[in-house]
Design a protein around this motif. Structure first.
Motif, PDB file in Angstrom:
ATOM      1  N   VAL A 266       8.290  25.058   4.077  1.00 43.62           N
ATOM      2  CA  VAL A 266       7.498  24.245   5.005  1.00 43.62           C
ATOM      3  C   VAL A 266       6.397  23.504   4.260  1.00 43.62           C
ATOM      4  O   VAL A 266       6.173  22.308   4.467  1.00 43.62           O
ATOM      5  CB  VAL A 266       6.894  25.125   6.119  1.00 43.62           C
ATOM      6  N   LEU A 267       5.710  24.210   3.358  1.00 45.89           N
ATOM      7  CA  LEU A 267       4.616  23.591   2.621  1.00 45.89           C
ATOM      8  C   LEU A 267       5.119  22.464   1.718  1.00 45.89           C
ATOM      9  O   LEU A 267       4.457  21.432   1.569  1.00 45.89           O
ATOM     10  CB  LEU A 267       3.877  24.651   1.791  1.00 45.89           C
ATOM     11  N   LEU A 268       6.295  22.643   1.124  1.00 48.67           N
ATOM     12  CA  LEU A 268       6.846  21.608   0.261  1.00 48.67           C
ATOM     13  C   LEU A 268       7.280  20.377   1.055  1.00 48.67           C
ATOM     14  O   LEU A 268       7.359  19.277   0.524  1.00 48.67           O
ATOM     15  CB  LEU A 268       8.028  22.153  -0.530  1.00 48.67           C
ATOM     16  N   GLN A 269       7.559  20.578   2.334  1.00 46.94           N
ATOM     17  CA  GLN A 269       7.955  19.447   3.169  1.00 46.94           C
ATOM     18  C   GLN A 269       6.792  18.510   3.452  1.00 46.94           C
ATOM     19  O   GLN A 269       7.012  17.330   3.758  1.00 46.94           O
ATOM     20  CB  GLN A 269       8.513  19.937   4.510  1.00 46.94           C
ATOM     21  N   ILE A 270       5.562  19.009   3.377  1.00 47.47           N
ATOM     22  CA  ILE A 270       4.417  18.208   3.813  1.00 47.47           C
ATOM     23  C   ILE A 270       4.264  16.935   2.985  1.00 47.47           C
ATOM     24  O   ILE A 270       4.171  15.845   3.553  1.00 47.47           O
ATOM     25  CB  ILE A 270       3.136  19.067   3.800  1.00 47.47           C
ATOM     26  N   PRO A 271       4.221  16.977   1.618  1.00 45.02           N
ATOM     27  CA  PRO A 271       4.119  15.700   0.889  1.00 45.02           C
ATOM     28  C   PRO A 271       5.317  14.793   1.111  1.00 45.02           C
ATOM     29  O   PRO A 271       5.169  13.570   1.155  1.00 45.02           O
ATOM     30  CB  PRO A 271       3.988  16.133  -0.577  1.00 45.02           C
ATOM     31  N   VAL A 272       6.506  15.382   1.259  1.00 45.38           N
ATOM     32  CA  VAL A 272       7.695  14.563   1.543  1.00 45.38           C
ATOM     33  C   VAL A 272       7.542  13.910   2.916  1.00 45.38           C
ATOM     34  O   VAL A 272       7.863  12.733   3.108  1.00 45.38           O
ATOM     35  CB  VAL A 272       8.969  15.428   1.481  1.00 45.38           C
ATOM     36  N   PHE A 273       7.047  14.680   3.863  1.00 44.43           N
ATOM     37  CA  PHE A 273       6.803  14.176   5.215  1.00 44.43           C
ATOM     38  C   PHE A 273       5.819  13.006   5.171  1.00 44.43           C
ATOM     39  O   PHE A 273       6.051  11.951   5.774  1.00 44.43           O
ATOM     40  CB  PHE A 273       6.240  15.318   6.066  1.00 44.43           C
ATOM     41  N   PHE A 274       4.715  13.161   4.443  1.00 45.04           N
ATOM     42  CA  PHE A 274       3.724  12.092   4.341  1.00 45.04           C
ATOM     43  C   PHE A 274       4.310  10.859   3.649  1.00 45.04           C
ATOM     44  O   PHE A 274       4.043   9.732   4.047  1.00 45.04           O
ATOM     45  CB  PHE A 274       2.500  12.581   3.564  1.00 45.04           C
ATOM     46  N   ALA A 275       5.094  11.090   2.581  1.00 46.91           N
ATOM     47  CA  ALA A 275       5.687   9.967   1.864  1.00 46.91           C
ATOM     48  C   ALA A 275       6.635   9.187   2.764  1.00 46.91           C
ATOM     49  O   ALA A 275       6.629   7.948   2.784  1.00 46.91           O
ATOM     50  CB  ALA A 275       6.420  10.466   0.622  1.00 46.91           C
ATOM     51  N   LEU A 276       7.457   9.900   3.528  1.00 43.47           N
ATOM     52  CA  LEU A 276       8.377   9.221   4.437  1.00 43.47           C
ATOM     53  C   LEU A 276       7.607   8.505   5.535  1.00 43.47           C
ATOM     54  O   LEU A 276       7.968   7.385   5.939  1.00 43.47           O
ATOM     55  CB  LEU A 276       9.353  10.234   5.035  1.00 43.47           C
ATOM     56  N   TYR A 277       6.535   9.135   6.016  1.00 44.30           N
ATOM     57  CA  TYR A 277       5.695   8.472   7.014  1.00 44.30           C
ATOM     58  C   TYR A 277       5.156   7.154   6.462  1.00 44.30           C
ATOM     59  O   TYR A 277       5.159   6.124   7.147  1.00 44.30           O
ATOM     60  CB  TYR A 277       4.532   9.396   7.401  1.00 44.30           C
ATOM     61  N   LYS A 278       4.710   7.178   5.231  1.00 45.16           N
ATOM     62  CA  LYS A 278       4.168   5.973   4.606  1.00 45.16           C
ATOM     63  C   LYS A 278       5.238   4.888   4.492  1.00 45.16           C
ATOM     64  O   LYS A 278       4.986   3.711   4.776  1.00 45.16           O
ATOM     65  CB  LYS A 278       3.629   6.325   3.219  1.00 45.16           C
ATOM     66  N   ILE A 279       6.447   5.282   4.078  1.00 44.24           N
ATOM     67  CA  ILE A 279       7.538   4.315   3.972  1.00 44.24           C
ATOM     68  C   ILE A 279       7.813   3.668   5.310  1.00 44.24           C
ATOM     69  O   ILE A 279       7.932   2.445   5.435  1.00 44.24           O
ATOM     70  CB  ILE A 279       8.809   5.003   3.430  1.00 44.24           C
ATOM     71  N   LEU A 280       7.910   4.490   6.348  1.00 42.87           N
ATOM     72  CA  LEU A 280       8.193   3.964   7.686  1.00 42.87           C
ATOM     73  C   LEU A 280       7.051   3.107   8.209  1.00 42.87           C
ATOM     74  O   LEU A 280       7.264   2.158   8.956  1.00 42.87           O
ATOM     75  CB  LEU A 280       8.462   5.124   8.650  1.00 42.87           C
ATOM     76  N   PHE A 281       5.845   3.438   7.793  1.00 48.31           N
ATOM     77  CA  PHE A 281       4.668   2.780   8.362  1.00 48.31           C
ATOM     78  C   PHE A 281       4.338   1.457   7.693  1.00 48.31           C
ATOM     79  O   PHE A 281       3.896   0.520   8.354  1.00 48.31           O
ATOM     80  CB  PHE A 281       3.465   3.730   8.261  1.00 48.31           C
TER      81      PHE A 281
ATOM     82  N   TRP B 168      -1.543   7.534  -1.533  1.00 48.65           N
ATOM     83  CA  TRP B 168      -1.871   8.583  -2.500  1.00 48.65           C
ATOM     84  C   TRP B 168      -0.630   9.205  -3.123  1.00 48.65           C
ATOM     85  O   TRP B 168      -0.640   9.644  -4.268  1.00 48.65           O
ATOM     86  CB  TRP B 168      -2.698   9.679  -1.827  1.00 48.65           C
ATOM     87  N   PHE B 169       0.443   9.296  -2.330  1.00 47.95           N
ATOM     88  CA  PHE B 169       1.669   9.922  -2.833  1.00 47.95           C
ATOM     89  C   PHE B 169       2.608   8.861  -3.412  1.00 47.95           C
ATOM     90  O   PHE B 169       3.827   8.941  -3.246  1.00 47.95           O
ATOM     91  CB  PHE B 169       2.362  10.703  -1.719  1.00 47.95           C
ATOM     92  N   TYR B 170       2.021   7.897  -4.100  1.00 52.22           N
ATOM     93  CA  TYR B 170       2.772   6.803  -4.726  1.00 52.22           C
ATOM     94  C   TYR B 170       3.952   7.320  -5.534  1.00 52.22           C
ATOM     95  O   TYR B 170       5.055   6.780  -5.468  1.00 52.22           O
ATOM     96  CB  TYR B 170       1.811   6.016  -5.617  1.00 52.22           C
ATOM     97  N   PHE B 171       3.724   8.382  -6.309  1.00 52.06           N
ATOM     98  CA  PHE B 171       4.743   8.919  -7.207  1.00 52.06           C
ATOM     99  C   PHE B 171       5.921   9.525  -6.442  1.00 52.06           C
ATOM    100  O   PHE B 171       6.996   9.738  -7.010  1.00 52.06           O
ATOM    101  CB  PHE B 171       4.126   9.976  -8.136  1.00 52.06           C
ATOM    102  N   ILE B 172       5.744   9.826  -5.161  1.00 54.89           N
ATOM    103  CA  ILE B 172       6.848  10.294  -4.318  1.00 54.89           C
ATOM    104  C   ILE B 172       7.359   9.155  -3.440  1.00 54.89           C
ATOM    105  O   ILE B 172       8.565   8.954  -3.292  1.00 54.89           O
ATOM    106  CB  ILE B 172       6.409  11.477  -3.423  1.00 54.89           C
TER     107      ILE B 172
ATOM    108  N   ASP C 288       0.842  -1.198   0.000  1.00 53.56           N
ATOM    109  CA  ASP C 288       0.000   0.000   0.000  1.00 53.56           C
ATOM    110  C   ASP C 288       0.882   1.254   0.000  1.00 53.56           C
ATOM    111  O   ASP C 288       1.225   1.783   1.057  1.00 53.56           O
ATOM    112  CB  ASP C 288      -0.908  -0.024   1.231  1.00 53.56           C
ATOM    113  N   TRP C 289       1.202   1.760  -1.211  1.00 49.77           N
ATOM    114  CA  TRP C 289       2.068   2.930  -1.320  1.00 49.77           C
ATOM    115  C   TRP C 289       1.316   4.232  -1.085  1.00 49.77           C
ATOM    116  O   TRP C 289       1.939   5.283  -0.906  1.00 49.77           O
ATOM    117  CB  TRP C 289       2.738   2.963  -2.694  1.00 49.77           C
TER     118      TRP C 289
END
Length: 624
Positions: A461-476, A367-371, A364-365
């Motif tokens: 800060v705003l650009l960090q949010i999708p990166v933050f979510f993508a990293l969260y997904k990887i870790l999770f 919504w931010f699959y592309f990142i 389960d990658w």
């Protein structure tokens, strides 16, 4: 300026709301819940549970039914896992990644444990048990077979059929052949092979000596009795999963399947017809069992649930198009079963080498699959060179900082210009103190003349949010991060920092509730966030000033329950931002306000540059 303040507040508020929503829906302290699940699983392995009969079979291909197989066995008595395994003669399974056995009764694959994965980080923790037999705790298994056409009375192998085997162990490179004679001229043979990981290949052949043609429908299914404990996060899918040809990815939770319309009396579910390619199965967070039909043949995919005693039985199955075997001829089909850990390299490898359509979606990658997926590939490549996923996170953060440096440079340059014109801004406010409209117009003209964007500082800060979510997904969700250590007390990057300031990081002899687990890394993150904010001029607006002052404290508590790897990323990112911002501000001649702001916090007001007087007004006009 009022409009600029509103935009700035809106950007900050949206960021906080997104993170709060993320925490509320997805970041509920997972360590506590995973601990409860592990305890339930351990208890299930030692406590007998009532065995249940499998649901009633399908009556004919294409008709709604609880299962596409044949007659179900009678309900079994309550047994331990070991007793349930001993009920039937078995063929042992042994590969580098999994171990277990196949029941010769019903030819079920119902005993699989994962060699490389344990329930906790402890070296003596039990291995993860994926598949389990009927009659014991948590039955979960897969089987394959044939369904006869409408009105046919041909005797087919079923759940009680005892097959004969030509070997005692199934290993990579050593296939197993099972045989059964139905006594009516049909000889059934099943050749099972397995690779070095967790993919079974099942070749079912029928030799027709009956003197008349026979038409049969091949099926494969994964069956799970009882709803397993789940984390229940919206960010994570647990339950039925499949990619059904052109109908694409279909993810149904257990509750979702329960609420589907009736397919037959007592059976709820969903059917997809005329699919070609893909798979169907049941997934947990880190492992899954999925059946894969012939990728060139049409099939009917189905998710279903049926009440069996005090529990529900869930299954994902396919029923392929018919095979007609002429008298004196043989015919067959091939299918596969994946039963193992959802390792990215293995899953992607199967999609490529076996041609399984979108098998990668078993992971389960999000919504931010592309990142998310490219970021994982980069991180995994770095890990293979440095040997530590925590170090890989630090290196990826450094690469991202380099990638976004031009934008950050412009942002910080704009902020430096804002600082440089602050005396003029103060003069404008004094000059038009009683006329807010003119004050706003003058400020906007100043911004335009000096080419300043007052909200440019929000973009990093705003650009960090999708990166933050993508990293969260990887870790999770990626199993590669499960139980991956960093250094010191961080033994699992996918779990929160286990320390807490409220017991002095373990020096005091008492446990701290999960919501008070504010560990060393979240505190370091808060400190770096505080320092970064104090490098800039204090906002003139009191509301903004209060928000910027308390935001590090808020984020410290918020991220206390997030995976440690994510907090390490955020801390390291803040530290790099501090260095980057200091370099850019010095480059543009802007004063770094850190020490003056710290002095101001402790009662020593820093010297303020004199305001530029209004035209025609002497600089000392306020003096009496």
């Amino acid at each position: 300026m009022k409009e600029d303040n509103r935009n700035l507040l809106l950007a900050i508020t949206l960021s906080v709301v997104v993170l709060l929503g993320w925490q509320y829906f997805y970041g509920v302290p997972q360590a506590e819940k995973q601990k409860q699940i592990a305890q339930q699983n351990q208890q299930a392995q030692s406590t007998p549970l009532p065995g249940q009969a499998v649901p009633a079979p399908g009556t004919a291909p294409g008709q709604p039914a609880s299962a596409p197989g044949t007659a179900a066995p009678a309900a079994l008595t309550a047994e331990t896992r070991e007793q349930a395994l001993a009920r039937s003669p078995r063929i042992r399974i042994e590969t580098p990644k999994i171990q277990g056995s196949i029941s010769l009764t019903g030819a079920r694959i119902d005993d699989v444990s994962l060699k490389a994965y344990r329930e906790t980080v402890s070296a003596d923790s039990p291995n993860i048990v994926l598949l389990s037999p009927l009659g014991g705790p948590n039955p979960y298994y897969s089987d394959f077979g044939w369904v006869a056409g409408p009105g046919s009375n041909v005797a087919l192998p079923n759940a009680t059929t005892l097959w004969t085997a030509d070997a005692q162990i199934l290993r990579p490179g050593t296939p197993l052949t099972l045989s059964h004679d139905n006594g009516q001229g049909l000889i059934f043979k099943r050749v099972i092979t397995i690779d070095d990981n967790a993919m079974f290949t099942i070749r079912d052949d029928v030799e027709n000596r009956s003197g008349a043609p026979v038409t049969l429908f091949p099926y494969g299914q994964v069956v799970r009795q009882g709803k397993p404990p789940t984390l229940g996060y919206y960010v994570l899918h647990e339950g039925m999963i499949g990619n059904l040809g052109e109908q694409g990815l279909q993810e149904y939770t257990y509750d979702h399947v329960d609420k589907e319309p009736l397919l037959a009396p007592g059976t709820h579910g969903k059917v997809w017809k005329d699919a070609v390619g893909g798979f169907v199965g049941i997934t947990d967070k880190y492992w899954a069992a999925a059946v894969v039909p012939d990728q060139a043949r049409k099939y009917e995919g189905r998710y279903s649930s049926v009440q069996t005693g005090s529990q529900r039985t869930y299954q994902a199955d396919f029923l392929a198009e018919p095979v007609t075997i002429a008298a004196g001829a043989s015919g067959g089909v091939q299918a596969r079963l994946f039963a193992g850990a959802k390792e990215v390299a293995a899953i992607d490898g199967y999609e490529k080498t076996l041609g399984i359509k979108r098998f990668e979606l078993l992971i389960d990658w999000g919504w931010f699959y592309f990142i998310t997926k490219p970021m994982f590939y980069v991180m995994d490549w770095i890990y293979k060179h440095v040997g530590n996923f925590g170090i890989a996170i630090l290196v990826v953060t450094l690469l991202l900082k380099g990638l976004f440096f031009p934008l950050a440079s412009k942002s910080y340059a704009s902020m430096a210009k804002m600082k440089a014109v602050q005396p003029e801004m103060m003069a404008i406010r004094e000059r038009y103190a009683d006329d807010k409209m003119k004050q706003q117009q003058a400020l906007m003209e100043l911004y335009k003349t000096q080419k300043i964007n007052p909200i440019a500082g929000c973009w990093p800060v705003l650009l960090q949010i999708p990166v933050f979510f993508a990293l969260y997904k990887i870790l999770f969700v990626t199993i590669e991060m499960r139980h991956a250590p960093f250094f010191g007390w961080i033994r699992d990057l996918a779990a929160p920092d286990p320390t807490s300031i409220f017991n002095l990081f373990g020096l005091l002899p008492f446990a701290v509730p999960a919501f008070l687990l504010i560990g060393a890394w979240p505190i370091l993150m808060g400190i770096t966030m505080f320092v970064q904010m104090k490098m800039n001029p204090e906002p003139p607006d009191p509301v903004q000033k209060m928000m910027f002052t308390w935001m590090p404290v808020f984020f410290t508590f918020l991220l206390g329950s997030f995976p440690a790897g994510l907090v390490i990323y955020w801390t390291w990112n803040n530290l790099l931002s501090i260095l980057q911002q200091g370099y850019i501000m010095r480059k543009h001649g802007a004063k770094i306000e850190l020490f003056d702001n710290l002095k101001g916090m402790f009662g020593k007001k820093p010297a303020v540059a004199a305001a530029v007087p209004a035209p025609g007004k002497p600089a000392n006009s306020n003096k009496k």
